[in-house]
Design an enzyme around this catalytic site. Sequence first.
Site, PDB file in Angstrom:
ATOM      1  N   LYS A  28       0.746  -1.219  -0.034  1.00  0.00           N
ATOM      2  CA  LYS A  28       0.026   0.094  -0.208  1.00  0.00           C
ATOM      3  C   LYS A  28       0.979   1.292  -0.068  1.00  0.00           C
ATOM      4  CE  LYS A  28      -3.803   2.000   2.364  1.00  0.00           C
ATOM      5  NZ  LYS A  28      -4.704   2.160   3.528  1.00  0.00           N
ATOM      6  N   SER A  79      -9.447   3.254   1.987  1.00  0.00           N
ATOM      7  CA  SER A  79      -8.152   3.625   1.396  1.00  0.00           C
ATOM      8  C   SER A  79      -7.356   2.478   0.666  1.00  0.00           C
ATOM      9  CB  SER A  79      -7.304   4.456   2.327  1.00  0.00           C
ATOM     10  OG  SER A  79      -6.550   3.835   3.212  1.00  0.00           O
ATOM     11  N   SER A  83     -10.715   1.646   6.219  1.00  0.00           N
ATOM     12  CA  SER A  83      -9.710   1.787   5.302  1.00  0.00           C
ATOM     13  C   SER A  83      -9.312   0.029   4.789  1.00  0.00           C
ATOM     14  CB  SER A  83      -8.728   2.368   5.349  1.00  0.00           C
ATOM     15  OG  SER A  83      -8.986   3.849   5.170  1.00  0.00           O
TER      16      SER A  83
END
Length: 472
Positions: free
Chosen positions: A80, A155, A179
């Site tokens: 990520k 996210s 997220s």
Amino acid sequence: MDDIQHLSAAAITRLIRSRELSAREALESHVAAIEEHNPAVNAVITTDFERASTLAAAADERTASGAATGILHGLPMTHKDTFATAGLRSTQGSLALRDQVPEADDLQIARLTAAGVIRTGKTNVPEFGAGSHTFNELFGTTTNPYDPTLSAGGSSGGVAAVVAARIQAMGDGSDMGGSLRIPASFCNLFGFRPSYGVIPMESPRNAFTWLARSGPIARTVEDVALFMRATAGPTRLPTPSTVAPTDFRAPWPDLRGVRIGYSFDFGIGVPVEAEIIATLRDQLRVFEEAGAILEEASIDFSDADEVFQVTRAYDFATGIAPLFAEHRDVIKPEVVWNVEKGLALTASDMISAAAARSRLEAAVQRFFARYDAFLSPAAQVLPFDAHWRWPHTIAGTPAESYLDWMRSACLLSATSLPVLAMPGGFTASGLPVGWQIAATHYDDVRMLDWAAAYEQATGFAQTAPRAVVSAP
């Protein structure tokens, strides 16, 4: 190669250690999957294939030598983009950081590397991880493998997209207000937000931050546990974890006698789309057939909104204020709003939020005196048009801010409990729907056992997107 991409992380690493599969073959299959599926979803935004090839060759030499290997030995993985990766561009999806190349890995990345992960690149995020829809001015929008016209969530949307598209077996993410859980729900996956400090998420500007967590997204509960064994551990946080890495053994599927309180509106009228409720309600019988005792009941969340909103605003202001002062003109308006909320907080606001958090914790303790787990929808809306910035209505209720449609996740974040999103079935049109299950503080391991029993009974996460299934 397509067969490799449908394997779990546990299976891939087992095959590499037994020399039935080489790390180079696993990497070659992973890179081929990126080339085939990433154009449709735009999840992998930076690659590091040359270095990965060198590491895969070294991993195979280590296997051949009989030397000790990590529990994720030879596993290819993108990371990520909110995590710092040494020597590889790490932008947090922001124009303000477009050229940032860190000198050191964040702790979670360092632990994955030590466990044997082979870094292959970075996955897309919303700017500074703000919002549960993955888009930014640097790399564009990440879309959903189950329907590439729709959102993959965020996210950790890039992570969810690569795991759902069978580009990789599992991935690393983080979760402040959903997220990990909302992308998992949108993409038919497991997304785990552990208890505080189980995976240390250190902040150089605020050692006492507690709202955000690091954790995995995966297609199996076994892989969730495997990730936790690799990344959990000693912490420099003010409150050390009571859960050890070795506690995360392979899950023992068992729901017998587990007392579950469930709610579709969190007891405070949270709007949730009717199709989500109908899909999940039909699955309640699975828990009962597995031996769980279900009762419609909720934690008292009446103080949770205040706790979450004040803490989030404070954390955004603390973490981003220096960049904000210099680069405000290139930062998206939702982040500007959140930082300004934090900068405007008064002593009165902070005192009120502390009292609200104390009341919320008392409500949590009352609930778990009677129940073992709390079950609820992971998301309030189905995956939506990827062109939107965020949904402006939820089940007919207007949203006042970009956080309102994430409230199902934010409420549980405010409790600080461990929470796991897990696949809950599909709508008539084939869109994934997800549960989230929460346990009391530091009951992470038992919760994975319960989730494994549900996984065993349903097998939802093994249903791949049509585009992946039909790929040559």
